[in-house]
Design a protein around this motif. Structure first.
Motif, short mmCIF file in Angstrom:
data_model
loop_
_atom_site.label_atom_id
_atom_site.label_comp_id
_atom_site.label_asym_id
_atom_site.label_seq_id
_atom_site.Cartn_x
_atom_site.Cartn_y
_atom_site.Cartn_z
N THR A 87 0.86 -1.19 0.00
CA THR A 87 0.00 0.00 0.00
C THR A 87 0.90 1.23 0.00
N TRP A 95 1.07 5.62 0.09
CA TRP A 95 0.36 6.83 0.52
C TRP A 95 1.01 8.05 -0.09
N CYS A 98 -5.13 12.06 2.81
CA CYS A 98 -5.20 12.34 4.24
C CYS A 98 -5.01 11.10 5.08
N SER A 99 -4.73 9.98 4.44
CA SER A 99 -4.60 8.66 5.06
C SER A 99 -5.95 8.06 5.41
N HIS A 144 -6.40 4.67 3.95
CA HIS A 144 -5.75 3.61 4.74
C HIS A 144 -6.57 3.26 5.97
N SER A 192 4.33 -0.60 2.96
CA SER A 192 3.13 0.12 3.40
C SER A 192 3.53 1.14 4.43
N PRO A 193 2.76 2.23 4.56
CA PRO A 193 3.02 3.14 5.68
C PRO A 193 2.84 2.42 7.01
N GLU A 252 -3.03 5.27 -2.39
CA GLU A 252 -3.88 6.36 -1.93
C GLU A 252 -3.22 7.69 -2.24
#
Ligand SMILES: Cc1cc2nc3c(=O)[nH]c(=O)nc-3n(C[C@H](O)[C@H](O)[C@H](O)COP(=O)(O)O)c2cc1C
Ligand code: SF4
Ligand code: SF4
Ligand code: FES
Lengths: 180, 547, 235
Positions: A11, A13, A17-18, A21, A43-44, A61
């Motif tokens: 994922t 980012w 705005c997250s 997620h 991923s974050p 995202e």
């Protein structure tokens, strides 16, 4: 199912705005099912610093707002088989792209954000990555395979699309895709 | 006045003209005026006066003969000597040598006979030959005798049958059978009925209708009045764009004269037939020439098209049956009545009879206004009448049908010109604009230019035209900046078909043509821009990259 | 075409009886066949601008807007086909791309006919680039707001103001891509002398372009208002 080979899942980012997620995490117990099928390789939510090679599915995202994000996205596309744009920012530019209205110029944007509207210390920061002239949705830069609109998309829709894609089917979006 | 009085006018005028041994027709049309036609006219007049030839040689102000690029021009009769690039100085020379000594001034003569050889002048029969501001001259050459024939010898139905037999089709673009349209209006019961002559001519680079009005306004008025008689209309409007001041002025004067001779108005030629004509000026939007746009404009609203059906024939001006006809269509009518529909049907091709006026422009040696029989090939027009592209350059394409026409390549040049084959090739007859394009032009840039025109002219009512065309133009701009992608070509194709099929009026329905035809015939140029980031003609990539 | 006769036609294979002069859209509605429509609104004159209601008519290569095309005897109408779906979807995509529609910050989010259509047709992304030009937002009225950045130029507001309220305070200026809704002769709404502040325009606006400040849009919107007033008036 769980004996099958797990797929590499990532994922990403960007300018967002997250919330997407968060909505992804909102799949709650369905995440347990999902976690049986995937290796989360980037991923974050993890601490991996470099986007790995050979990713099967990546959800992205956020819109592309600066040069750094542009580079990352291109790398992601090269290394991913199926790329899914998640959320309105990734799909249309959405709120981050509202700055495009300001004269199409990053300098104006920075001035507006950091000088004109500043209460204290009106200084344009130098440490942020160079802004693009316009904020772009993903499909204006790279090929996107699937889209999950929404701001944020409901967890159920995310789950539906992922389930279909992981099963090798094409999700049917008629009647489901809602912007906003 | 009675029909006989009109015949007497003709006789009297003929007698008057016979008194002159020669006649100098100076074109004072919009094409020649900027080159100083009025000064030339004055120079001829004062030379004739100076030499005391007023009784022998008539200097006359006329309309356009078609060779607009070498103006001012004048035609000297007898003999049909056409002089080009006349100045006030050599006008005097012409009088001295040609009129007095009887020796044409060879070096000033228009040498290009090929320009006229393949032309066939029906609509422009009187253009450059009579003084448009004198109704007597029109009557002298047989004008208004078709109207007299209709009013005295034919029923409205017979008039319509003659037009049907002629096979005449609308010259305003769509090519709808004229006689059939008259039938539709004639059989409507509601009254009053209206006739509109469409002289909006909003396409850039097209000037055939303007020329006709400036050169032979009575042909339009007569055709219109015959149409009104056939369909039972009592009020007519000539809808002319305000940017055509000379055409407006000429038509206004012609109407005044026709009314004073009782050829328009109440109890025309002392019959029961009433038909009044009013001039209406349009503010110059391209879309105002679309028939439902005209209706709105004449009614005093924004010239925005509306969906058809209902067609104007059933519900036109103020909801009443209305016949809308292009002025070139109407100018054919008197000839059809006089010579018979069958005579007319033999000209051109079986499905597409008669002639068509074209405004020939672009990279061609002899630009100008031409009239050719239907069925002639584009090759004949471009290379024979037009004399080909200027030396040193190569022919690349020809845009047929104005800004929403199609760009056709060399391989399409042998197409016979008629509504069907042009449409099949991706072009349209439109209002008769032909632009020749040479190898200096980029086809992507060319497509952009015409698409941009249509984007600006879209009225904005319907989504495909308002937004779809804009997006198509933007994609072209992206390609021209060197940021195009190969998928863009499919998207352009898809958008083009969508705009064509879904748009409300003819503007949107035809506006994708330049893009669709260049995609079809010049795809390699698009690919060069996208893949090689190169403009083969060296025109594009002037805009700086966006990111 | 006096509108007194009765005609028979087929819509999607179903025999339908309709009044002469009636539109395909209205005949279909009575037969329970739903044709997507956006600029059309019951009670107002038909406009024919959005092109969502296009249908196929057997024997013609053209597509016809159902909201303006009168029925005729023996007509065979198809209201849904892959081609029509493709074209309708394109129309929605184009409308979404014409202005900076940002549903997340729009007052009409969740109560928007354009958003609903996007969902219905599965418009999950835009293949064409968006325009990011900003147009006038008129905040001068004490409670009505006009945001041209969201306007889809359906002219429902114009028509309801002209035909139902009888005022014609609203109109369009410019043309093509530059078209914009204006008040009177391009005045500020707050200083309009003709606007009666009846808020019918806000009730019928399908998107979030005209709305009542500080009022939930679900309360403002009322698609039936024009038809309701018309019927009342006829009684
Ligand atoms: C955008 C647009 C512009 C048009 N402009 C003209 C025009 O300037 N003159 C004209 O005669 N017809 C024009 N037409 C065609 C008219 O709608 C109409 O078909 C024509 O006047 C009918 O006359 P005809 O049957 O004699 O051709 C235009 C159509 C469209 C769609
Ligand atoms: S096709 Fe273009 S010009 Fe014609 S009605 Fe639609 S928007 Fe207006
Ligand atoms: S303001 Fe609303 S009702 Fe009026 S034209 Fe725009 S979208 Fe339609
Ligand atoms: S609803 Fe028919 S065109 Fe808009």
């Amino acid at each position: 199912m769980s004996r099958e080979k797990r797929i590499n899942f990532a994922t990403v980012w960007l300018s967002g705005c997250s919330g997407c997620h968060m909505s992804f995490l909102d799949q709650d117990e369905l995440l347990i099912d999902l976690s049986q099928k995937i290796n989360l390789v980037y991923s974050p939510l993890t601490d991996v610093k470099v986007f790995p090679d050979d990713v099967d599915v990546t959800i992205v995202e956020g819109a592309i707002g600066n040069v750094e994000q542009m580079e990352l996205l291109k790398k992601v596309r090269e290394r991913t088989k199926i790329l899914i744009a998640i959320g309105d920012c990734a799909i249309t530019g959405n709120v981050p792209a509202m700055r495009n209205i300001i004269n199409n110029s990053p300098e104006e944007v920075l001035k507006r954000a950091y000088v004109e509207t500043a209460d204290k210390n009106p200084i344009i920061p130098t440490e942020v990555p160079k802004l693009l002239r316009r904020v772009l949705p993903l499909n204006e830069v790279i090929k996107v395979d699937y889209y999950i609109p929404g701001c944020p998309p409901p967890a159920s829709l995310i789950n539906y699309v992922l389930t279909e894609v992981l099963a090798g089917r094409t999700p049917v979006m008629e009647g489901k895709a809602k912007y906003g | 006045m009675k029909p006989d009085d009109i015949l007497r006018v003709a006789e009297r005028e003929a007698e008057k003209q016979r008194a002159y041994k020669s006649r100098i027709n100076v074109c004072c049309s919009s094409g020649c005026l900027p080159f100083g036609a009025l000064q030339v006219l004055k120079a001829f007049e004062s030379a004739i006066k100076e030499y005391g030839l007023e009784g022998e040689c008539k200097v006359s102000r006329t309309g356009c003969i078609g060779t607009c690029s070498v103006g001012p021009v004048a035609l000297i009769e007898p003999g049909g000597f056409l002089y080009q690039n006349i100045t006030p100085e050599n006008a005097k020379e012409i009088v001295k040598r040609h009129i007095i000594s009887g020796e044409p001034v060879k070096e000033l003569l228009y040498a290009n006979e090929a320009f006229f050889k393949k032309q066939y002048r029906l609509v422009l029969r009187n253009a450059g030959r009579i003084d448009p501001l004198r109704i007597e001259e029109y009557i002298m050459v047989g004008g208004y005798s078709a109207l007299i024939k209709c009013l005295t010898k034919m029923t409205p139905k017979e008039v319509i049958d003659e037009v049907i037999a002629s096979g005449l089709r609308g010259r305003g673009g769509a090519g709808f059978p004229t006689g059939q349209k008259w039938n539709f209006v004639a059989r409507e019961k509601a009254t009053p009925k209206y006739v509109i002559a469409n002289l909006d001519e909003g396409d850039p680079g097209v000037f055939a209708n303007r020329t006709l009005a400036e050169a032979d306004p009575h042909a339009i008025i007569e055709g219109m009045t015959i149409a009104a008689y056939a369909v039972g209309a009592e009020k007519g409007y000539i809808y002319v764009r305000a940017e055509y001041p000379l055409a407006v002025q000429t038509l206004r004067e012609a109407l005044k004269q026709a009314k004073s001779m009782n050829l328009v108005g109440e109890n025309i030629l002392e019959t029961q037939f009433n038909f009044d004509i009013e001039l209406r000026m349009g503010a110059g939007a391209f879309v105002a020439g679309e028939e439902t746009g005209i209706l709105a404009s004449i009614e005093g609203r924004r010239a925005t098209p509306r969906p058809r059906p209902p067609y104007p024939a059933t519900s036109g001006l103020w909801g009443k049956p209305t016949l809308i006809q292009n002025v070139e269509t109407l100018a054919n009518v008197p000839l059809i009545i006089l010579n018979g529909g069958n005579w007319f049907a033999k000209i051109g091709t079986p499905k597409c009879t008669g002639t068509k006026c074209f405004s020939l422009t672009g990279k061609v040696n002899n630009p100008g206004l031409i009239e050719v029989p239907m069925g002639i090939t584009l090759r004949e027009i471009v290379f024979e009448i037009g004399g080909g592209v200027p030396a040193g350059r190569k022919f690349k394409a020809v845009l047929v049908g104005g800004p929403s026409g199609g760009c056709l390549p060399e391989s399409a040049l042998d197409l016979p010109i008629d509504y069907e084959s042009l449409t099949k090739a991706g072009a349209i007859m439109g209002s008769g604009g032909i632009v020749v394009i040479d190898d200096e032009s980029c086809m992507v840039d060319t497509a952009w230019f015409f698409t941009d025109f249509c984007v600006d002219e879209s009225c904005g009512k319907c989504v495909p035209c308002r937004v779809g065309l804009l997006k198509m133009r933007n994609i072209l701009e992206r390609i021209m900046r060197g940021e195009g992608r190969l998928e863009d070509l499919d998207l352009l194709q898809e958008l083009g078909e969508y705009v064509r099929d879904v748009s409300l009026c003819g503007l949107g329905q035809t506006a994708p043509n330049p893009i669709l035809t260049t995609l079809r015939y010049f795809r390699d140029e698009y690919i060069a821009h996208i893949v090689d980031k190169k403009c083969p003609a060296g025109k594009c990539f002037r805009l700086e990259a966006e990111i | 075409m006096s509108g007194t006769g009765v005609v028979k036609l087929k819509i999607d294979g179903v025999e339908v009886t309709a009044n002469e002069g009636e539109t395909i859209l209205s005949a279909a509605k009575r037969a329970g066949i739903k044709i997507p429509a956006l600029c059309y609104l019951d009670g107002l004159s038909s406009y024919g601008g959005c092109r969502l209601c296009i249908v196929e008519v057997k024997g013609s290569p053209r597509l016809f807007p159902a909201c303006t095309t009168p029925v005729s005897n023996g007509m065979e109408v198809t209201t849904d086909s892959p081609k029509l779906r493709k074209y309708r979807k394109m129309t929605i995509e184009l409308l979404l791309s014409e202005k900076p529609h940002i549903c997340a910050i729009c007052i009409a989010n969740g109560n928007c006919e354009l958003q609903d259509l996007a969902r219905e047709f599965g418009v999950d992304h835009l293949r064409v680039e968006r325009e990011w030009k900003s147009q006038k937002i008129d905040l001068s009225h004490s409670f009505l707001v006009l945001d041209n950045n969201r306007c889809i130029l359906c002219t429902r507001c114009l028509r309801v103001c002209d035909e139902i309220e009888g005022v014609h305070a609203l109109d369009i200026k410019m043309r093509g891509k530059d078209s914009q809704i204006i008040i009177d002769i391009d005045d500020d709404w707050g200083s309009s002398i003709s606007c009666t502040s009846c808020r019918k325009c806000a009730r019928v606006c399908p998107v979030g372009a005209i709305y009542v400040r500080d009022e939930p849009i679900s309360r403002t919107k009322n698609k039936d208002i024009a038809q309701f007033i018309l019927l009342r008036r006829r009684r």
